[in-house]
Design an enzyme around this catalytic site. Sequence first.
Site, PDB file in Angstrom:
ATOM      1  N   LEU A  96       0.850  -1.181   0.000  1.00 34.67           N
ATOM      2  CA  LEU A  96       0.000   0.000   0.000  1.00 34.67           C
ATOM      3  C   LEU A  96       0.890   1.237   0.000  1.00 34.67           C
ATOM      4  O   LEU A  96       2.096   1.140   0.268  1.00 34.67           O
ATOM      5  CB  LEU A  96      -0.905   0.014   1.232  1.00 34.67           C
ATOM      6  CG  LEU A  96      -1.934  -1.121   1.310  1.00 34.67           C
ATOM      7  CD1 LEU A  96      -2.607  -1.119   2.673  1.00 34.67           C
ATOM      8  CD2 LEU A  96      -2.976  -0.988   0.206  1.00 34.67           C
ATOM      9  N   ALA A  97       0.309   2.394  -0.271  1.00 35.01           N
ATOM     10  CA  ALA A  97       1.119   3.612  -0.309  1.00 35.01           C
ATOM     11  C   ALA A  97       1.910   3.764   0.983  1.00 35.01           C
ATOM     12  O   ALA A  97       3.094   4.088   0.967  1.00 35.01           O
ATOM     13  CB  ALA A  97       0.236   4.824  -0.548  1.00 35.01           C
ATOM     14  N   GLU A  98       1.260   3.554   2.128  1.00 28.50           N
ATOM     15  CA  GLU A  98       1.976   3.576   3.404  1.00 28.50           C
ATOM     16  C   GLU A  98       1.449   2.524   4.358  1.00 28.50           C
ATOM     17  O   GLU A  98       0.250   2.205   4.348  1.00 28.50           O
ATOM     18  CB  GLU A  98       1.877   4.941   4.101  1.00 28.50           C
ATOM     19  CG  GLU A  98       3.016   5.884   3.826  1.00 28.50           C
ATOM     20  CD  GLU A  98       2.795   6.693   2.565  1.00 28.50           C
ATOM     21  OE1 GLU A  98       3.775   7.292   2.070  1.00 28.50           O
ATOM     22  OE2 GLU A  98       1.650   6.723   2.089  1.00 28.50           O
ATOM     23  N   THR A  99       2.369   2.003   5.149  1.00 32.58           N
ATOM     24  CA  THR A  99       2.041   1.227   6.339  1.00 32.58           C
ATOM     25  C   THR A  99       2.527   2.027   7.531  1.00 32.58           C
ATOM     26  O   THR A  99       3.682   2.471   7.571  1.00 32.58           O
ATOM     27  CB  THR A  99       2.703  -0.151   6.319  1.00 32.58           C
ATOM     28  OG1 THR A  99       2.196  -0.913   5.213  1.00 32.58           O
ATOM     29  CG2 THR A  99       2.422  -0.912   7.611  1.00 32.58           C
ATOM     30  N   HIS A 115      -2.338  10.569   5.607  1.00 31.03           N
ATOM     31  CA  HIS A 115      -3.458   9.621   5.637  1.00 31.03           C
ATOM     32  C   HIS A 115      -3.204   8.468   6.591  1.00 31.03           C
ATOM     33  O   HIS A 115      -4.129   7.983   7.258  1.00 31.03           O
ATOM     34  CB  HIS A 115      -3.790   9.125   4.226  1.00 31.03           C
ATOM     35  CG  HIS A 115      -2.959   8.000   3.728  1.00 31.03           C
ATOM     36  ND1 HIS A 115      -1.683   8.171   3.232  1.00 31.03           N
ATOM     37  CD2 HIS A 115      -3.217   6.670   3.646  1.00 31.03           C
ATOM     38  CE1 HIS A 115      -1.203   6.993   2.867  1.00 31.03           C
ATOM     39  NE2 HIS A 115      -2.118   6.074   3.096  1.00 31.03           N
TER      40      HIS A 115
END
Length: 267
Positions: free
Chosen positions: A46-49, A77
């Site tokens: 995902l874009a960020e964890t 986010h």
Amino acid sequence: MQTLDIYEVEAFGAGLPFRGNPAAVVPLAAFPADAALQAIAAANNLAETAFFTPAGGEGHFGLRWFTPALEVPLCGHATLASAFVIMTILQPHLPAVTFDSHAGLLAVTRAGDVLTLDFPALGRTAVATAPAVVAALGAQPAEAYRSGQFLLLVFDTAAEVAALAPDFKALAKAADFGVIATAPGDAGSGADFVSRFFAPAAGIDEDPVTGSAHCSLTPYWAERLGRKRLEARQISARGGFLTVEDRGSRVTISGRCRLYLEGRIHI
């Protein structure tokens, strides 16, 4: 074998399914080696964890963010998503949380189902748009600025921003981290301004909704439009809905979250 809880939360999606920016959130007792954090983020893809740990005192946590490729210094986010997990699932009695991060102390407050980030504002310096960036984007912006780690590119219309179809391989070479494309919102759209965010150099071709980009966008549009509080839309395929406010050296960024899934990681 170690087992970790994991939550996937859609942030800034107005509480609607399959909207906003999905973030993985992993609560930890303590941070393991960086290689383990990076491996989990890469597997999540995902874009960020976001990973958080207790940091002493109720409602106070340590927080770090990883893309599939690297650790980032600030992420909006996934901070919103982490606060959502804490304040709606793990400790629902809390009205606010604070996070120690590489970007300093970050606060998140809750009013009903709306969560509000208190983030640092980023200034800007006018720059010439590099020909390689223009070629990679396929469009010439009207204005260009350097703002923190971002390149902030201003276009005349929302339609120009929506039509951008970057060459991501070329953009990864031309821009060292993130590129923000922005324009005024269309009349009657409910948006004061729109944006898109590209970060192929960080392993994210296009981020669905980018809270940290609004640390740059909010001061710019507040000054240009002459108003402190603004409605923002990120016009990615998933779409994002944010309310922002310019507070001088700080900005607030508000939105809603929705739990998409929860599970366990076995490592």
